[in-house]
Design an enzyme around this catalytic site. Sequence first.
Site, short mmCIF file in Angstrom:
data_model
loop_
_atom_site.label_atom_id
_atom_site.label_comp_id
_atom_site.label_asym_id
_atom_site.label_seq_id
_atom_site.Cartn_x
_atom_site.Cartn_y
_atom_site.Cartn_z
N SER A 192 -42.83 -15.54 38.51
CA SER A 192 -44.09 -14.94 38.10
C SER A 192 -44.61 -15.41 36.75
O SER A 192 -45.76 -15.18 36.41
CB SER A 192 -43.94 -13.42 38.08
N HIS A 220 -43.35 -11.67 44.66
CA HIS A 220 -44.68 -12.23 44.39
C HIS A 220 -45.15 -13.14 45.53
O HIS A 220 -46.18 -13.80 45.42
CB HIS A 220 -44.70 -13.02 43.07
N LYS A 251 -46.68 -4.47 44.92
CA LYS A 251 -47.58 -5.56 44.49
C LYS A 251 -48.63 -5.77 45.58
O LYS A 251 -49.50 -4.92 45.75
CB LYS A 251 -46.74 -6.81 44.17
#
Length: 404
Positions: A192, A220, A251
């Site tokens: 990330s 991610h 997320k």
Amino acid sequence: MTPNALLAEELRRMEASQTYKYETPLRSPQGGRVNVGGKEVVMLASNNYLGMSNHPAIRAAAIDGIKRFGYGVASARFLCGTQTIHQQLEKKLSSFVGAEDTILFSSSFAANVGFFSAITNEKMGRETYKDVIYSDRLNHASIIDGQRLSRAEVTDKKIYEHNDVAHLERQLEEDKGKDYRVRMIATDGVFSMEGDMAPLPQLVELAGKHKAMLFVDDCHGVGVMGKTGRGTAEHFGLVGQVDVTIGTLGKAIGGSAGGFISGTKEMVSYLRQKARTYVFSNSLPPSIVMASIAALDLLKKDRSIVRRLHQNTATFRREIQALGFRIIEGIHPVVPVMLGEADVAQKMSAELLKAGVYIKGLWFPVVPHGHARLRAQISAAHSSSDLDRALSAFEKVGKKLGVI
Ligand SMILES: *Cc1c(COP(=O)(O)O)cnc(C)c1O
């Protein structure tokens, strides 16, 4: 010195070295634009990749979850914390990432902390044994903390340089003759800080060759990478070839909280018995579970959401470079805008907020000296006018500070 005086001194040290983390309160829900101090600004710092944090369908599903299944279950899963919807969500996640089975956790941090000590550590009926984990140098903090709980007497922990397949291969070759019980390669799917991906094709090959288990924390990647958002494995055409996948419901998928581990039936059944952050911790609340089910259904039904994320990302990456900014090349919605020194990044982030853009900077010790940056995160929630507004603020502030 009293404990409090000691803490106060340490806090001052953090402020002096500019490692102190300030929190900016938002007066609005998360979204493409948010309200900071009464002003609307474009949000470029959230993991809300698909814009689900405040999506009407997701909100409605969460409310429905409370109406039908209550606020919570006040229990761990094996006591009385399993509702039918928990099992439904696990099933949907399994088919989404392409695995046999899935186990939910209260967060991905908890998933990682529960995982390693349950697998590379436990006796499993043997008196003498030794396991080995090969871990990427830039792996997420929760992977590092998880591995700390595997006792050193029975687990060798080796770090290979970031995405350095040759280094990993040398370590695997050196250990070829050793009588390890479990060999595990552990990596983030997407890192990330840089927005770069693990070299999955090579890792799959090395894991196969050395009979190692491949562990990918794709927090991610899930909902973000691949044509339909199934993650980094989909991007590389390797769905079903990763042994263990970690994902988050905090997320892209939903954007509230929760984590999961997907793998074989045996792996998941075993973790239900042994992962301590699962066995000794509360079940996910129905609101989150139903909202996460709705998130997966929405993704399946409406392919345009992931497409919009990819288009927005490509547009921002192209236009910010056209303005003269230097970025780390790639395709992920994490776009690091490289500025060099920490004070430039700090000034730029403060000026951008004034100009209507919320973005966070990273500098030493999070990234090496001289590599300070602003990290933009693009979302499907951004309209083209949000992106235009962000880009013209970048242009104005960049010129003012002499960056471009
Ligand atoms: C964000 C993140 C986590 C933590 O996820 P939570 O569900 O918020 O605990 C774990 N691993 C990676 C790679 C992450 O990016």
